[in-house]
Design a protein around this motif. Structure first.
Motif, PDB file in Angstrom:
ATOM      1  N   ASP B 167       0.831  -1.206   0.000  1.00 51.65           N
ATOM      2  CA  ASP B 167       0.000   0.000   0.000  1.00 51.65           C
ATOM      3  C   ASP B 167       0.857   1.244   0.000  1.00 51.65           C
ATOM      4  O   ASP B 167       0.627   2.188  -0.758  1.00 51.65           O
ATOM      5  CB  ASP B 167      -0.893   0.025   1.239  1.00 51.65           C
ATOM      6  N   GLY B 168       1.846   1.227   0.868  1.00 55.19           N
ATOM      7  CA  GLY B 168       2.727   2.381   0.943  1.00 55.19           C
ATOM      8  C   GLY B 168       3.448   2.611  -0.368  1.00 55.19           C
ATOM      9  O   GLY B 168       3.583   3.752  -0.829  1.00 55.19           O
ATOM     10  N   LEU B 169       3.874   1.523  -0.969  1.00 56.68           N
ATOM     11  CA  LEU B 169       4.607   1.654  -2.226  1.00 56.68           C
ATOM     12  C   LEU B 169       3.719   2.255  -3.309  1.00 56.68           C
ATOM     13  O   LEU B 169       4.119   3.180  -4.019  1.00 56.68           O
ATOM     14  CB  LEU B 169       5.100   0.267  -2.659  1.00 56.68           C
ATOM     15  N   ARG B 170       2.527   1.722  -3.385  1.00 60.06           N
ATOM     16  CA  ARG B 170       1.630   2.228  -4.413  1.00 60.06           C
ATOM     17  C   ARG B 170       1.337   3.707  -4.196  1.00 60.06           C
ATOM     18  O   ARG B 170       1.365   4.515  -5.126  1.00 60.06           O
ATOM     19  CB  ARG B 170       0.330   1.427  -4.375  1.00 60.06           C
ATOM     20  N   GLY B 171       1.060   4.049  -2.966  1.00 61.82           N
ATOM     21  CA  GLY B 171       0.752   5.443  -2.674  1.00 61.82           C
ATOM     22  C   GLY B 171       1.928   6.356  -2.979  1.00 61.82           C
ATOM     23  O   GLY B 171       1.773   7.430  -3.561  1.00 61.82           O
ATOM     24  N   ASP B 172       3.108   5.900  -2.598  1.00 57.85           N
ATOM     25  CA  ASP B 172       4.276   6.748  -2.814  1.00 57.85           C
ATOM     26  C   ASP B 172       4.533   6.968  -4.288  1.00 57.85           C
ATOM     27  O   ASP B 172       4.829   8.088  -4.727  1.00 57.85           O
ATOM     28  CB  ASP B 172       5.507   6.095  -2.182  1.00 57.85           C
ATOM     29  N   ILE B 173       4.427   5.901  -5.048  1.00 56.62           N
ATOM     30  CA  ILE B 173       4.699   6.049  -6.480  1.00 56.62           C
ATOM     31  C   ILE B 173       3.672   6.980  -7.111  1.00 56.62           C
ATOM     32  O   ILE B 173       4.001   7.848  -7.923  1.00 56.62           O
ATOM     33  CB  ILE B 173       4.706   4.668  -7.164  1.00 56.62           C
ATOM     34  N   MET B 257      -9.326   5.245  13.243  1.00 56.50           N
ATOM     35  CA  MET B 257      -8.534   4.087  13.675  1.00 56.50           C
ATOM     36  C   MET B 257      -9.111   2.812  13.079  1.00 56.50           C
ATOM     37  O   MET B 257      -8.386   1.948  12.560  1.00 56.50           O
ATOM     38  CB  MET B 257      -8.571   3.984  15.200  1.00 56.50           C
ATOM     39  N   LEU B 258     -10.411   2.695  13.174  1.00 49.26           N
ATOM     40  CA  LEU B 258     -11.058   1.495  12.656  1.00 49.26           C
ATOM     41  C   LEU B 258     -10.822   1.354  11.163  1.00 49.26           C
ATOM     42  O   LEU B 258     -10.556   0.258  10.663  1.00 49.26           O
ATOM     43  CB  LEU B 258     -12.550   1.576  12.985  1.00 49.26           C
ATOM     44  N   ALA B 259     -10.899   2.455  10.446  1.00 51.19           N
ATOM     45  CA  ALA B 259     -10.748   2.382   8.991  1.00 51.19           C
ATOM     46  C   ALA B 259      -9.323   2.061   8.597  1.00 51.19           C
ATOM     47  O   ALA B 259      -9.081   1.358   7.612  1.00 51.19           O
ATOM     48  CB  ALA B 259     -11.186   3.696   8.360  1.00 51.19           C
ATOM     49  N   GLU B 260      -8.360   2.573   9.367  1.00 53.95           N
ATOM     50  CA  GLU B 260      -6.979   2.198   9.066  1.00 53.95           C
ATOM     51  C   GLU B 260      -6.783   0.722   9.264  1.00 53.95           C
ATOM     52  O   GLU B 260      -6.059   0.061   8.507  1.00 53.95           O
ATOM     53  CB  GLU B 260      -6.036   2.977   9.974  1.00 53.95           C
ATOM     54  N   GLN B 266      -6.848   6.244   1.437  1.00 58.96           N
ATOM     55  CA  GLN B 266      -6.709   7.476   2.189  1.00 58.96           C
ATOM     56  C   GLN B 266      -7.858   8.453   1.946  1.00 58.96           C
ATOM     57  O   GLN B 266      -8.334   9.113   2.868  1.00 58.96           O
ATOM     58  CB  GLN B 266      -5.388   8.173   1.826  1.00 58.96           C
ATOM     59  N   ASP B 267      -8.288   8.546   0.687  1.00 56.39           N
ATOM     60  CA  ASP B 267      -9.333   9.540   0.449  1.00 56.39           C
ATOM     61  C   ASP B 267     -10.636   9.130   1.110  1.00 56.39           C
ATOM     62  O   ASP B 267     -11.365   9.957   1.664  1.00 56.39           O
ATOM     63  CB  ASP B 267      -9.515   9.758  -1.058  1.00 56.39           C
ATOM     64  N   ARG B 268     -10.902   7.823   1.096  1.00 53.18           N
ATOM     65  CA  ARG B 268     -12.127   7.369   1.774  1.00 53.18           C
ATOM     66  C   ARG B 268     -11.995   7.553   3.265  1.00 53.18           C
ATOM     67  O   ARG B 268     -12.967   7.855   3.971  1.00 53.18           O
ATOM     68  CB  ARG B 268     -12.349   5.894   1.456  1.00 53.18           C
ATOM     69  N   LEU B 269     -10.787   7.405   3.740  1.00 53.33           N
ATOM     70  CA  LEU B 269     -10.578   7.604   5.164  1.00 53.33           C
ATOM     71  C   LEU B 269     -10.843   9.046   5.545  1.00 53.33           C
ATOM     72  O   LEU B 269     -11.431   9.340   6.595  1.00 53.33           O
ATOM     73  CB  LEU B 269      -9.135   7.230   5.514  1.00 53.33           C
ATOM     74  N   ALA B 270     -10.401   9.943   4.699  1.00 56.16           N
ATOM     75  CA  ALA B 270     -10.658  11.357   4.986  1.00 56.16           C
ATOM     76  C   ALA B 270     -12.155  11.635   5.017  1.00 56.16           C
ATOM     77  O   ALA B 270     -12.656  12.370   5.885  1.00 56.16           O
ATOM     78  CB  ALA B 270      -9.976  12.233   3.940  1.00 56.16           C
ATOM     79  N   MET B 271     -12.883  11.036   4.095  1.00 61.26           N
ATOM     80  CA  MET B 271     -14.332  11.222   4.084  1.00 61.26           C
ATOM     81  C   MET B 271     -14.951  10.654   5.355  1.00 61.26           C
ATOM     82  O   MET B 271     -15.888  11.227   5.929  1.00 61.26           O
ATOM     83  CB  MET B 271     -14.936  10.493   2.877  1.00 61.26           C
ATOM     84  N   LEU B 272     -14.408   9.534   5.793  1.00 62.90           N
ATOM     85  CA  LEU B 272     -14.966   8.934   7.001  1.00 62.90           C
ATOM     86  C   LEU B 272     -14.722   9.830   8.211  1.00 62.90           C
ATOM     87  O   LEU B 272     -15.574   9.957   9.095  1.00 62.90           O
ATOM     88  CB  LEU B 272     -14.349   7.553   7.220  1.00 62.90           C
TER      89      LEU B 272
END
Lengths: 450, 790
Positions: B167-173, B257-260, B266-272
């Motif tokens: 996940d981190g790799l995809r996001g970073d790229i 916390m639950l969503a992580e 990340q964008d859905r997390l922000a909406m949550l």
């Protein structure tokens, strides 16, 4: 040009427009003069090209394609402004291009204009097809800017001043005296500066046109409109000018590969501008929506905050507030009744006009405190805090506008008849120069009267 | 630090050092190295903006770094990168670990890129800056840099935190692509111009990049502004209820916390997180007593309570891009077994956001202080969650939430139960603002026991925020409707501002509360008696207005005896307008025989009646339909119609609350109305005489533009308090006939969405508190004598 309404690009703003029943089309929202001028120039250029023929069609197509792409992904910033730096920069670059990969660029002014016209038109097709209410004003302005630059540079400067005719076959043969005259000359600092000068002239003229349009359509004083255009143009226009200049300079070495190379940073800019515009839009919508909290609680009249915000916007535009001030005023007018949350029982249904000055100040102070905690709403807190002050000890102009708009809406209500509006205005005028700013009241009466 | 992380860092440093150590000192041009170092440092200092939310930053120095990649050999490039990293400005979150990792990364990344460029032949003199042959090595080198950067960062993050490596790799790229490639092309152009024309054109290259950075930083700033605005507004909403202050933020944190834990993007997390912050916005539309009660609600009150998610969505519906947030806010009180509200969805029908917020909401309610019980510990609350899993909560989410709590505790950020000390009222000085919050907090009223609407289990004590005026303990003066308002003596307009006021408030008042039109056979008493009579009445009653609050608490009969017109607005029990003006006028004198002579108005009796009656009507905002027929004259008593901006609670809702507000306004301002007849049961009963236990409602005439029909239930509410006090029972026992007999949840949901489409039932009711008494509604546990409204 008062017949042209400012483009309402927000769906829920259109709900308030009582005139204009159906969805406004892009044509109806644009300035007809600009459209006519742009069409005329485009047709003239295309006709001339048809007569004289295209040269270097490959490069023309490449440039046109990138102009179209830049136009298709243009950014609509909150406040109604549009920016498409990629398209504008590429068009300008094609207009001032002199050499591609050690070969002279042979296109003349009509060809440059025609290619730009093609690019802008193709790029606008997605927007028109989606039928999003938008305006063609900005596209037309960009196109006219590119056309002006092309004409000035290629026809006027290169041909008459420098005396070179780039499509003259004699240039391709190196003259015995000075084989690299053109390239050396064209790449000297002076020419670079001249090119830059033309580009800047293009940007400045676009800004001037924009401010004239704003002053005409929105009834803003022309100096305020010019100041706003300058503020905006400085950033984006600088990027556009720099990119066009870089294309012109680097195309000698990199030939056509300069295009994708330079388009990347501008595309990057455009994408981040889009994201910025979107989050700013969401921010504004959030403030609008959350201003209705008090309505849910029954502490204010429904729609009061929105109506006051709209009134403040119109008055503020007329009185020449800058765009930043207008934004602050919009925030303040949407949130000015937040202080009512501290009230257990709403009085007069939340209308603050009949309250005593002490009470109004308390509410305003409470509201300003909330806004200050939000942290990023700029001067909105000050505007809200000072808005109940009477004219003698008044706050800044936005506060005075807010006071008048607030009291007017308290008196007039949601959909006042003309008689009620007159009555409300009468009450407002009774407080002229004691409670209300006369200039603001005058602007309000103009607005109400129409 | 875990062992794996240490190994990783050690490995990184080892490789970087070895690369730098292979620098062929004899063949490198020191001046070039130095120039590039200076350039990088300068670029770094000038511009470093943060993009995105996970701490990614970028700056113009990337351009110069890529120049070194294209120009220098790998070890030299590594050295320049190392020097750069040492000069990075230190943020507050700086640690040695981060510094070491950054330095190693900034050495290895250019080195790898330069190596690839060299291998692809980019450094060969024939290829250098010859287009298009030069493009392929450049592309390869830049891609290598990008991938290496992402790999190193994602590796560290994957080892050190719980974020998955992939996940981190995809996001970073994804985040780094644009900056890298645009910097690459600018580096290309920089080099071309330098070589071709001269060094003075090189700074031109920086401009587009700088503009890109500027727009990115604006984006970040605007995002922060957005969050700040929401947080402040939510705080303002919650300030009314001191025990739930901060509740929304904690729910947002819990949901995050639950969503992580669920690996949400990340964008859905922000909406949550937004949904968590805004989920209880709607509780302003519900009396707090209902929010905090359990099991003691009547059916109508329960329906009122069930509407609070709808109120929240009504406020939020204008924001675009918030689809899932709507769902989360609307359905956050749904239960898995379908017994929730407002719509009674069950199982998987409930959207994910709503389920997550439900879990976080209940958890925070359990771990917060109530005045009689301390906050439950995290373990107890988790046990309760487990007990409710499957019936109320989603079992998967409960499990994930437990895991998230444990991880948070491991990371040193455990969930701390919220211990809120009850705010002691400041007995000494009522006029000072409370220590917390922008406005003064109200006093406590002991003796009530309620629960919290979020707490699934046990009742708790109620900390009142809406302070009914009739509850004034000991009859203190100034305990008016506005909590913490200054004492009554201060209310009298201080002489200091008499010159400013000089009747201005009265004038404004008279304009706001509009006069009725003339009688058909009378003339229009325009600015004649109407305005001036009112103005005089205003001035004469101005001083009386400020003792209003206590009057309303006493029996109204006393008010009638008062000299010099203590006219008050008839409170809501003065029931709903009759069909036309004439009958109103006829009934008005009947119902207010006593206060009439007390007015002392100089106007005609009838215009005064008209104005009284219509004032009552007009302040029964927003709409009194059918009260006035065809408009006559210029001024109509036509309150604001909510047509343009539909009120979130519907026309019935707003008018009813305004009824309550009107009656409450009587508590505060003198409104030139005579004493209310509501404590006169005969008069109150006389009004709706024609109707059987329903509220008289003018039938909308066809074609009447102002006609509206309040929607049927659940907007409907119990009887007007007149009848309630007449019967002496708590409101709601004399139930109006419901339009349909659906359950509260279903009907609430259906009515909400078909509001206005539903037919008008013959028994139409106004919403809420006007009919049950002064706003907010009274406590059902209190004695009847106490609860009879003033």
């Amino acid at each position: 040009m008062n017949h042209a309404k400012p483009p309402s690009h927000r769906a829920f703003d259109r709900a308030f427009d009582t005139d204009g029943g159906d969805v406004p089309t892009a044509w109806s929202q644009s300035n007809p003069l600009l459209l006519v001028l742009a069409c005329f120039v485009a047709f003239a250029a295309v006709a001339s090209c048809a007569v004289h023929g295209f040269s270097q069609p490959g490069y023309a197509l490449a440039f046109g394609a990138i102009i179209a792409a830049g136009e298709a992904f243009r950014v609509r910033l909150p406040g109604g402004r549009e920016a498409a730096p990629l398209g504008a920069a590429t068009g300008l670059a094609y207009a001032v291009l002199t050499e591609i990969g050690h070969q002279p660029a042979l296109h003349n002014a009509p060809q440059a204009v025609a290619v730009a016209a093609f690019g802008f038109l193709v790029g606008s097709v997605p927007h028109l097809a989606v039928r999003r209410p938008s305006t063609l004003d900005y596209t037309a302005r960009r196109f006219l800017m590119v056309a002006l630059t092309a004409w000035l540079f290629r026809m006027f400067y290169l041909r008459w001043v420098l005396g070179t005719r780039v499509d003259d076959p004699t240039l391709l043969r190196p003259s015995p005296l000075d084989p690299t005259f053109l390239s050396r000359h064209l790449h000297s600092l002076a020419v670079g500066a001249a090119t830059a000068g033309f580009l800047l002239l293009a940007i400045v003229s676009d800004g001037v046109v924009g401010s004239i349009l704003q002053a005409g359509q929105h009834r803003r004083p022309i100096l305020a409109a010019a100041r706003d255009e300058a503020t905006f143009t400085t950033r984006v226009g600088l990027a556009v000018v720099a990119t066009a200049l870089l294309v012109c300079l680097a195309s000698r070495t990199m030939s056509i590969w300069v295009l994708p190379a330079l388009c990347l940073p501008l595309a990057f800019t455009q994408l981040s501008l889009r994201r910025y515009a979107r989050i700013k839009e969401v921010h504004l919508e959030t403030i609008r929506a959350l201003s209705r909290i008090t309505e849910v609680a029954g502490l204010t009249q429904p729609g009061h905050a929105r109506r006051v915000a709209r009134t403040c916007q119109r008055i503020g535009r007329e009185l020449g507030l800058s765009e930043a001030q207008l934004l602050d005023l919009e925030y303040a007018s949407l949130m000015h009744d937040i202080g009512q949350l501290s009230v257990a029982e709403p009085v007069h249904g939340g209308r603050t006009a009949p309250l005593s000055l002490v009470r109004q100040r308390e509410l305003a102070r409470a509201g300003a405190e909330v806004i200050r905690r939000a942290g990023a709403l700029g001067n909105a807190a000050d505007i809200v805090e000072h808005h109940p002050d009477p004219f003698g000890a008044a706050g800044p102009l936005p506060s005075r506008i807010l006071r008048v708009a607030n009291d007017y809406d308290d008196l007039a209500g949601a959909q006042p008849e003309s008689a009620e509006r007159t009555e409300a205005l009468r009450h407002i005028r009774l407080g002229l120069a004691v409670h209300y700013d006369p200039a603001v009241v005058e602007s309000l009466s103009r607005m109400v009267g129409e | 630090m875990p062992f794996s992380v240490r190994c990783y860092i050690f490995g990184l440093v080892a490789v970087a050092v070895s690369v730098v150590a292979t620098l062929p000192l004899s063949r490198t041009d020191p001046y070039l190295l130095l120039a590039l170092c200076v350039l990088v440092v300068a670029a770094e200092r000038l511009s470093r903006v943060s993009i995105g939310t996970s701490g990614w930053t970028m700056s113009v120095s990337l351009v110069v770094t890529l120049i070194t990649v294209l120009v220098l050999a790998p070890p030299a490039a590594a050295l320049v990168g190392l020097v750069t990293s040492l000069t990075l400005p230190r943020l507050q979150t700086w640690t040695w670990t981060k510094q070491i990792v950054n330095s190693a990364m900034m050495s290895l990344v250019p080195a790898s890129g330069a190596a690839v460029c060299y291998l692809a032949g980019g450094h060969a003199p024939g290829h250098f800056l010859n287009f298009p042959e030069f493009l392929w090595p450049v592309a390869a080198a830049v891609t290598t840099c990008l991938v290496a950067n992402a790999l190193i960062i994602a590796g560290y993050v994957g080892l050190a935190t719980h974020v998955r490596f992939v996940d981190g790799l995809r996001g970073d790229i994804r985040r780094a692509t644009m900056p890298y490639y645009s910097s690459a092309v600018l580096a290309l152009i920089f080099l071309s111009l330098w070589k071709d024309i001269g060094w003075y054109t090189a700074p031109l290259v920086v401009v587009p990049m700088y503009i890109a950075h500027w727009s990115l930083s604006q984006y970040a700033k605007e995002g922060a502004a957005h969050e700040g605005t929401i947080a402040a507004l939510v705080q303002a909403v919650e300030i009314k209820d001191s025990y739930t202050r901060g509740h929304s933020e904690r729910v947002a944190r819990g949901a995050g916390m639950l969503a992580e834990q669920l690996k949400m993007p990340q964008d859905r997390l922000a909406m949550l997180r937004f949904a968590g912050l805004l989920h209880d916005i709607g509780k302003l539309g519900v009396p707090t007593r209902l929010l905090t009660s359990t099991g003691g609600l009547t059916e109508e009150e329960f329906k009122l309570l069930c509407m609070h998610p709808n109120h929240g969505v009504a406020v939020l519906r204008d924001i675009r891009f918030l689809t899932e947030v709507y769902e989360g806010v609307l359905y956050h009180h749904e239960r898995l077994d379908g017994r929730g509200y407002p719509t009674g969805k069950s199982g998987d029908e409930i959207p994910e956001f709503a389920r997550i917020i439900g879990v976080a909401d209940a958890f925070d309610a359990m771990t917060s202080t109530r005045s009689y019980r301390a906050a439950r510990s995290v373990e107890e609350a988790v046990a309760e969650l487990r007990r409710g899993a499957g019936t109320q909560f989603d079992p998967d989410l409960v499990r994930a939430f437990e895991a998230a709590l444990e991880i948070a505790e491991r990371n040193g950020q455990p969930w701390v139960p919220t211990e809120l000390a009850p705010v002691e009222p400041q007995q000494d000085d009522e006029t000072t603002a409370a220590a917390v919050g922008p406005w003064p907090l109200p006093k406590r009223v002991p003796g009530f026991s309620f629960a919290d609407h979020d707490d699934p289990f046990v009742p708790a004590e109620w900390f009142p925020d809406w302070y009914p005026s009739w509850l004034a303990p000991g009859g203190e003066p100034g305990q008016g409707g506005i909590p913490g308002q200054r004492t009554g003596e201060q209310e009298a307009p201080p002489a200091a501002e008499a010159d400013l006021d000089d009747g201005w408030s009265e004038r404004m008042y008279s304009a706001v509360v509009r006069e009725a039109g003339p009688e058909p056979d009378e003339g229009w008493s325009w600015d004649g008696e109407g305005a001036e009579g009112e103005a005089e009445a205003e001035e004469s009653s101005e001083t009386g207005a400020h003792t209003e609050p206590e009057e309303s608490s006493e029996a109204e009969a006393e008010a009638q005896v008062e000299v010099g017109a203590e006219p008050e607005l008839e409170p809501a029990p003065e029931p709903e307008p009759a069909l036309d003006l004439e009958s109103d006028l006829e009934s008005a004198p009947e119902s207010e025989p006593e206060p009439e002579p007390a007015r002392g108005l100089q106007g005609d009796a009838e215009p005064a009646d008209a104005s009284e009656e219509s004032e009552a009507a007009s302040t029964r905002w927003p709409v009194d339909p059918g009260l006035h027929g065809a408009p006559r004259g210029s001024m109509r008593v036509r309150s604001a119609t909510p047509a343009a901006d539909p009120d979130p609670r519907g026309p019935a809702g707003v008018s009813a609350s305004a009824d309550g507000s009107a009656s409450a306004a009587a508590a505060d301002f003198d409104l030139r109305k005579p004493a209310a007849p509501c404590q006169d049961p005969a008069a109150a009963a006389g009004e709706p005489a024609g109707d059987d236990d329903t509220v008289p409602m003018p039938q909308p005439k066809p074609g009447d533009p102002e006609a509206w029909t309040p929607s049927p239930e659940p907007w409907s509410a119990p009887e007007p308090a007149a009848e309630a006090s007449k019967t002496g029972e708590p409101a709601g026992t004399a139930e109006p006939v419901e339009a349909d007999g659906r359950g509260p949840g279903l009907s609430a949901g259906a009515s909400w969405f078909s509001r206005g489409a539903g037919g008008s039932s013959p028994t139409l009711h106004f919403f809420g508190p006007a009919d049950t008494g002064p706003w907010p509604p009274r406590d059902p546990d209190a004695k009847d004598s106490e609860e009879s409204p003033a």
